[in-house]
Motif scaffolding. Structure first.
Motif, PDB file in Angstrom:
ATOM      1  N   SER A  88      -1.302   0.630   2.406  1.00 28.25           N
ATOM      2  CA  SER A  88      -2.568   1.134   2.956  1.00 28.25           C
ATOM      3  C   SER A  88      -2.340   1.958   4.215  1.00 28.25           C
ATOM      4  N   ILE A  89      -1.482   1.465   5.103  1.00 30.58           N
ATOM      5  CA  ILE A  89      -1.184   2.210   6.328  1.00 30.58           C
ATOM      6  C   ILE A  89      -0.373   3.456   6.000  1.00 30.58           C
ATOM      7  N   GLY A  90       0.507   3.332   5.008  1.00 31.41           N
ATOM      8  CA  GLY A  90       1.338   4.471   4.612  1.00 31.41           C
ATOM      9  C   GLY A  90       0.531   5.634   4.088  1.00 31.41           C
ATOM     10  N   ASN A  91      -0.660   5.322   3.517  1.00 35.01           N
ATOM     11  CA  ASN A  91      -1.517   6.375   2.996  1.00 35.01           C
ATOM     12  C   ASN A  91      -2.316   7.073   4.093  1.00 35.01           C
ATOM     13  N   ALA A  92      -2.300   6.495   5.296  1.00 38.80           N
ATOM     14  CA  ALA A  92      -2.994   7.127   6.420  1.00 38.80           C
ATOM     15  C   ALA A  92      -2.148   8.282   6.948  1.00 38.80           C
ATOM     16  N   SER A  93      -2.805   9.271   7.501  1.00 35.85           N
ATOM     17  CA  SER A  93      -2.103  10.481   7.932  1.00 35.85           C
ATOM     18  C   SER A  93      -1.409  10.331   9.285  1.00 35.85           C
ATOM     19  N   ILE A  94      -1.767   9.279  10.043  1.00 38.11           N
ATOM     20  CA  ILE A  94      -1.176   9.098  11.367  1.00 38.11           C
ATOM     21  C   ILE A  94      -0.724   7.645  11.547  1.00 38.11           C
ATOM     22  N   PRO A  95       0.251   7.388  12.414  1.00 40.31           N
ATOM     23  CA  PRO A  95       0.732   6.022  12.641  1.00 40.31           C
ATOM     24  C   PRO A  95      -0.310   5.202  13.400  1.00 40.31           C
ATOM     25  N   PRO A  96      -0.260   3.858  13.294  1.00 37.75           N
ATOM     26  CA  PRO A  96      -1.250   2.980  13.932  1.00 37.75           C
ATOM     27  C   PRO A  96      -1.448   3.228  15.415  1.00 37.75           C
ATOM     28  N   LYS A  97      -0.357   3.492  16.166  1.00 37.02           N
ATOM     29  CA  LYS A  97      -0.477   3.657  17.608  1.00 37.02           C
ATOM     30  C   LYS A  97      -1.334   4.870  17.994  1.00 37.02           C
ATOM     31  N   ARG A  98      -1.495   5.806  17.059  1.00 39.78           N
ATOM     32  CA  ARG A  98      -2.305   6.995  17.341  1.00 39.78           C
ATOM     33  C   ARG A  98      -3.668   6.955  16.661  1.00 39.78           C
ATOM     34  N   MET A  99      -3.968   5.860  15.954  1.00 41.06           N
ATOM     35  CA  MET A  99      -5.242   5.752  15.251  1.00 41.06           C
ATOM     36  C   MET A  99      -6.396   5.445  16.197  1.00 41.06           C
ATOM     37  N   THR A 100      -7.572   5.941  15.849  1.00 43.60           N
ATOM     38  CA  THR A 100      -8.778   5.596  16.583  1.00 43.60           C
ATOM     39  C   THR A 100      -9.280   4.242  16.073  1.00 43.60           C
ATOM     40  N   ALA A 101     -10.254   3.683  16.780  1.00 43.49           N
ATOM     41  CA  ALA A 101     -10.833   2.400  16.361  1.00 43.49           C
ATOM     42  C   ALA A 101     -11.473   2.523  14.982  1.00 43.49           C
ATOM     43  N   ASP A 102     -12.138   3.653  14.732  1.00 42.80           N
ATOM     44  CA  ASP A 102     -12.796   3.861  13.436  1.00 42.80           C
ATOM     45  C   ASP A 102     -11.773   3.929  12.302  1.00 42.80           C
ATOM     46  N   GLU A 103     -10.629   4.539  12.567  1.00 41.57           N
ATOM     47  CA  GLU A 103      -9.585   4.643  11.540  1.00 41.57           C
ATOM     48  C   GLU A 103      -8.988   3.270  11.232  1.00 41.57           C
ATOM     49  N   LYS A 104      -8.786   2.467  12.275  1.00 45.29           N
ATOM     50  CA  LYS A 104      -8.265   1.115  12.069  1.00 45.29           C
ATOM     51  C   LYS A 104      -9.288   0.252  11.339  1.00 45.29           C
ATOM     52  N   LYS A 105     -10.548   0.466  11.654  1.00 44.56           N
ATOM     53  CA  LYS A 105     -11.614  -0.280  10.984  1.00 44.56           C
ATOM     54  C   LYS A 105     -11.658   0.084   9.504  1.00 44.56           C
ATOM     55  N   ALA A 106     -11.485   1.352   9.192  1.00 43.42           N
ATOM     56  CA  ALA A 106     -11.520   1.812   7.802  1.00 43.42           C
ATOM     57  C   ALA A 106     -10.393   1.170   6.988  1.00 43.42           C
ATOM     58  N   ILE A 107      -9.200   1.097   7.588  1.00 49.29           N
ATOM     59  CA  ILE A 107      -8.064   0.474   6.901  1.00 49.29           C
ATOM     60  C   ILE A 107      -8.308  -1.027   6.737  1.00 49.29           C
TER      61      ILE A 107
END
Length: 215
Positions: free
Chosen positions: A159-178
């Protein structure tokens, strides 16, 4: 689940394995115990699993998805082992009198030799079969792991691998979506999953719980 009831299906596991041969893995899961769900398995050399190993990612997803549970079975979807061996898999849902899924009988056919034969033929006749294979990847798929820890890591990493950016650069909304995506896959049915997800997303357990409670 009554042991006598499950024992009937254990005999069926042995029977199917003898009929279908060593190229076909037969597995019986008791879904009342996610972490040690496999109660019978024949030809476990195909996936490397044994009695006492955990559910798969697809099984968790199915248990989370009421629409899928309304079916009696799922057939001919793609499976993949820890060493990338491709399987053709099918699952029969064993239900109680209340129509609740209590166990799963799974059949996993090792496609390795067939794929080798296909590739050999394609090299001779010059046919590219990637189109059909790519389409199948969009349908149901399953990853086979031996432990609940490996299962959680596999789902989170994919799931994280399919995201375009690494966790440390994710916004709260992006982390919530994952987090919501992981919840849809049934990850949070498993013990210690919140702490593992929090660690992977580089956030706190409290934050993960907040994401889950405010969809």
């Amino acid at each position: 689940m009554e042991k006598s009831f499950l024992s009937r299906y254990k005999l069926l596991v042995e029977f199917l394995a003898e009929v279908l041969g060593e190229n076909c893995e037969i597995v019986l899961h008791d879904v009342n115990d996610y972490e040690n769900s496999i109660v019978a398995i024949e030809n476990g050399h195909i996936s490397g699993r044994k009695v006492g190993d955990s559910l798969t990612d697809l099984a968790l997803n199915v248990l989370k998805d009421q629409e899928k549970l309304e079916n009696d079975y799922l057939t001919n979807y793609t499976g993949k082992t820890y060493n990338d061996k491709k399987l053709r898999s099918s699952t029969f849902f064993i239900k109680n009198e209340e129509n609740e899924v209590t166990a799963m009988l799974c059949v996993n056919v090792d496609l390795s030799k067939f794929i080798e034969a296909r590739d050999l033929l394609n090299s001779i006749i010059g046919v590219d079969d990637n189109i059909n294979e790519a389409k199948q990847e969009e349908d149901l798929s399953e990853n086979f792991t031996s432990s609940i820890e490996e299962l959680i890591d596999s789902i989170i990493e994919s799931s994280i691998g399919n995201a375009s950016i690494p966790p440390k650069r994710m916004t709260a909304d992006e982390k919530k979506a994952i987090t919501n995506k992981l919840d849809e896959k049934g990850v949070f049915l498993l013990k210690n999953s919140v702490s593992k997800v929090a660690n992977k997303l580089e956030t706190s357990e409290a934050t993960i719980y907040r994401y889950l409670n405010h969809k």
